[in-house]
Design an enzyme around this catalytic site. Sequence first.
Site, PDB file in Angstrom:
ATOM      1  N   HIS A  69       0.835  -1.197   0.000  1.00 39.75           N
ATOM      2  CA  HIS A  69       0.000   0.000   0.000  1.00 39.75           C
ATOM      3  C   HIS A  69       0.873   1.252   0.000  1.00 39.75           C
ATOM      4  O   HIS A  69       1.608   1.477   0.971  1.00 39.75           O
ATOM      5  CB  HIS A  69      -0.891  -0.059   1.251  1.00 39.75           C
ATOM      6  CG  HIS A  69      -1.769   1.117   1.458  1.00 39.75           C
ATOM      7  ND1 HIS A  69      -1.637   1.969   2.525  1.00 39.75           N
ATOM      8  CD2 HIS A  69      -2.806   1.594   0.722  1.00 39.75           C
ATOM      9  CE1 HIS A  69      -2.560   2.905   2.457  1.00 39.75           C
ATOM     10  NE2 HIS A  69      -3.287   2.702   1.380  1.00 39.75           N
ATOM     11  N   ARG A  70       0.849   1.999  -1.082  1.00 41.91           N
ATOM     12  CA  ARG A  70       1.722   3.177  -1.295  1.00 41.91           C
ATOM     13  C   ARG A  70       3.196   2.744  -1.269  1.00 41.91           C
ATOM     14  O   ARG A  70       4.066   3.503  -0.837  1.00 41.91           O
ATOM     15  CB  ARG A  70       1.466   4.269  -0.264  1.00 41.91           C
ATOM     16  CG  ARG A  70       0.000   4.623  -0.054  1.00 41.91           C
ATOM     17  CD  ARG A  70      -0.187   5.751   0.960  1.00 41.91           C
ATOM     18  NE  ARG A  70      -1.556   5.796   1.458  1.00 41.91           N
ATOM     19  CZ  ARG A  70      -1.980   6.568   2.449  1.00 41.91           C
ATOM     20  NH1 ARG A  70      -1.144   7.403   3.039  1.00 41.91           N
ATOM     21  NH2 ARG A  70      -3.243   6.549   2.841  1.00 41.91           N
ATOM     22  N   GLU A 109       0.262  -0.820  -4.769  1.00 46.51           N
ATOM     23  CA  GLU A 109      -0.866   0.117  -4.848  1.00 46.51           C
ATOM     24  C   GLU A 109      -0.312   1.530  -4.756  1.00 46.51           C
ATOM     25  O   GLU A 109       0.594   1.802  -3.949  1.00 46.51           O
ATOM     26  CB  GLU A 109      -1.827  -0.128  -3.678  1.00 46.51           C
ATOM     27  CG  GLU A 109      -3.126   0.667  -3.747  1.00 46.51           C
ATOM     28  CD  GLU A 109      -3.132   2.026  -3.038  1.00 46.51           C
ATOM     29  OE1 GLU A 109      -4.122   2.754  -3.155  1.00 46.51           O
ATOM     30  OE2 GLU A 109      -2.127   2.377  -2.367  1.00 46.51           O
ATOM     31  N   ASP A 120      -1.487   5.993  -5.626  1.00 42.59           N
ATOM     32  CA  ASP A 120      -2.596   6.940  -5.794  1.00 42.59           C
ATOM     33  C   ASP A 120      -2.261   7.946  -6.891  1.00 42.59           C
ATOM     34  O   ASP A 120      -1.138   8.446  -6.943  1.00 42.59           O
ATOM     35  CB  ASP A 120      -2.815   7.682  -4.474  1.00 42.59           C
ATOM     36  CG  ASP A 120      -2.947   6.733  -3.297  1.00 42.59           C
ATOM     37  OD1 ASP A 120      -3.941   5.995  -3.254  1.00 42.59           O
ATOM     38  OD2 ASP A 120      -2.031   6.712  -2.442  1.00 42.59           O
ATOM     39  N   HIS A 173      -0.726  10.722  -2.420  1.00 41.47           N
ATOM     40  CA  HIS A 173      -1.995  10.340  -1.803  1.00 41.47           C
ATOM     41  C   HIS A 173      -2.974  11.504  -1.670  1.00 41.47           C
ATOM     42  O   HIS A 173      -4.135  11.426  -2.068  1.00 41.47           O
ATOM     43  CB  HIS A 173      -1.758   9.715  -0.421  1.00 41.47           C
ATOM     44  CG  HIS A 173      -3.045   9.339   0.242  1.00 41.47           C
ATOM     45  ND1 HIS A 173      -3.730  10.193   1.085  1.00 41.47           N
ATOM     46  CD2 HIS A 173      -3.805   8.225   0.141  1.00 41.47           C
ATOM     47  CE1 HIS A 173      -4.838   9.600   1.487  1.00 41.47           C
ATOM     48  NE2 HIS A 173      -4.913   8.414   0.930  1.00 41.47           N
ATOM     49  N   GLU A 230      -5.003   3.746  -7.891  1.00 34.18           N
ATOM     50  CA  GLU A 230      -6.212   4.344  -7.321  1.00 34.18           C
ATOM     51  C   GLU A 230      -6.376   5.754  -7.867  1.00 34.18           C
ATOM     52  O   GLU A 230      -5.544   6.634  -7.608  1.00 34.18           O
ATOM     53  CB  GLU A 230      -6.123   4.381  -5.785  1.00 34.18           C
ATOM     54  CG  GLU A 230      -7.404   4.977  -5.209  1.00 34.18           C
ATOM     55  CD  GLU A 230      -7.388   5.164  -3.703  1.00 34.18           C
ATOM     56  OE1 GLU A 230      -6.503   4.642  -3.014  1.00 34.18           O
ATOM     57  OE2 GLU A 230      -8.301   5.880  -3.237  1.00 34.18           O
ATOM     58  N   LYS A 273      -7.738   9.215  -7.671  1.00 36.82           N
ATOM     59  CA  LYS A 273      -8.242  10.029  -6.558  1.00 36.82           C
ATOM     60  C   LYS A 273      -9.219  11.078  -7.096  1.00 36.82           C
ATOM     61  O   LYS A 273      -8.935  12.280  -7.106  1.00 36.82           O
ATOM     62  CB  LYS A 273      -7.059  10.682  -5.836  1.00 36.82           C
ATOM     63  CG  LYS A 273      -6.256   9.690  -4.994  1.00 36.82           C
ATOM     64  CD  LYS A 273      -7.046   9.260  -3.767  1.00 36.82           C
ATOM     65  CE  LYS A 273      -6.212   8.490  -2.753  1.00 36.82           C
ATOM     66  NZ  LYS A 273      -7.049   7.877  -1.718  1.00 36.82           N
ATOM     67  N   ASP A 325       0.766  -1.828   4.566  1.00 40.16           N
ATOM     68  CA  ASP A 325       1.987  -1.008   4.632  1.00 40.16           C
ATOM     69  C   ASP A 325       3.165  -1.897   5.036  1.00 40.16           C
ATOM     70  O   ASP A 325       4.319  -1.521   4.847  1.00 40.16           O
ATOM     71  CB  ASP A 325       1.843   0.088   5.707  1.00 40.16           C
ATOM     72  CG  ASP A 325       0.658   1.012   5.467  1.00 40.16           C
ATOM     73  OD1 ASP A 325       0.180   1.079   4.317  1.00 40.16           O
ATOM     74  OD2 ASP A 325       0.206   1.671   6.432  1.00 40.16           O
TER      75      ASP A 325
END
Length: 245
Positions: free
Chosen positions: A8-9, A35, A37, A50, A110, A112, A229
């Site tokens: 995640h990120r 992943e 954003d 993000h 993702e 945004k 994470d």
Amino acid sequence: MQTSVIAHRGASADRPENTLTAFELAYSYGAHGIETDVHLTKDRIPVLIHDPTVDRVTQSTGYIKDFTYNELKTLDIGSWYDPEYTDQRLLTLDQFLSWIHDKPLTIHLELKTAKFNYPEIEKIVIEKLKSFNLENRTTISSFNAHSLVTVKQLNPFIKTALLTNHYSQSVHKRVKEYKVDGVHLKFRALTPSVVKTIQKEHYIGVFTVNDSKKINQCYKLNCDIIMTDNVPLALQLREEYEHEQ
Ligand code: G3P
Ligand code: MG
């Protein structure tokens, strides 16, 4: 074991989120995918960050949409996390795709688009994926279902996933109507019956699980992907879970 571990990120427990060093570390840990954003700059360059503003991760302030990429590209997006990462710069989607294309990682972008509309972001992102021939291993996700409908209209073969904090009858209806491939659910809404319902026709991803109890719960319920994470912990628990079976 079917559950994929998605960073995640990037490896954001150990590195500043959404930076090259976070993605590199996630890859070296053995994550199955990344992943990240996506927002659009004023000159319509997709960039990986993000928040809609640069405030939290740089020394500057303002919305991404109000800056050109040239105005953003010198900002330090690493030292807010630790002075060691002062060399980290905002990545464009192009730079990210160029880095990832020769690595066996799945890609989870993702969009945004919940706060700002970002005209044509879906088209721009799909064109980038096409130019790197990465449509097949990318899933486009969003809290904004309109973005996902647009993606399918532009290219029905690209996988989409609806991000949601809860799973109700009305979400279930929307998921069917919008022809998404998957549902990415907030962990707190995860129950055995929700998993069963979603997996009848879709895949289920869960965000964002960072402690052992939550991660193991996702494995037990046979979720298709988890966003974490903490990639090393998730991979270690995954191995232990497999041995127990
Ligand atoms: O993709 C799941 C997760 O990233 C959604 O929440 O706020 O971390 O982008 P957020
Ligand atoms: Mg995200």
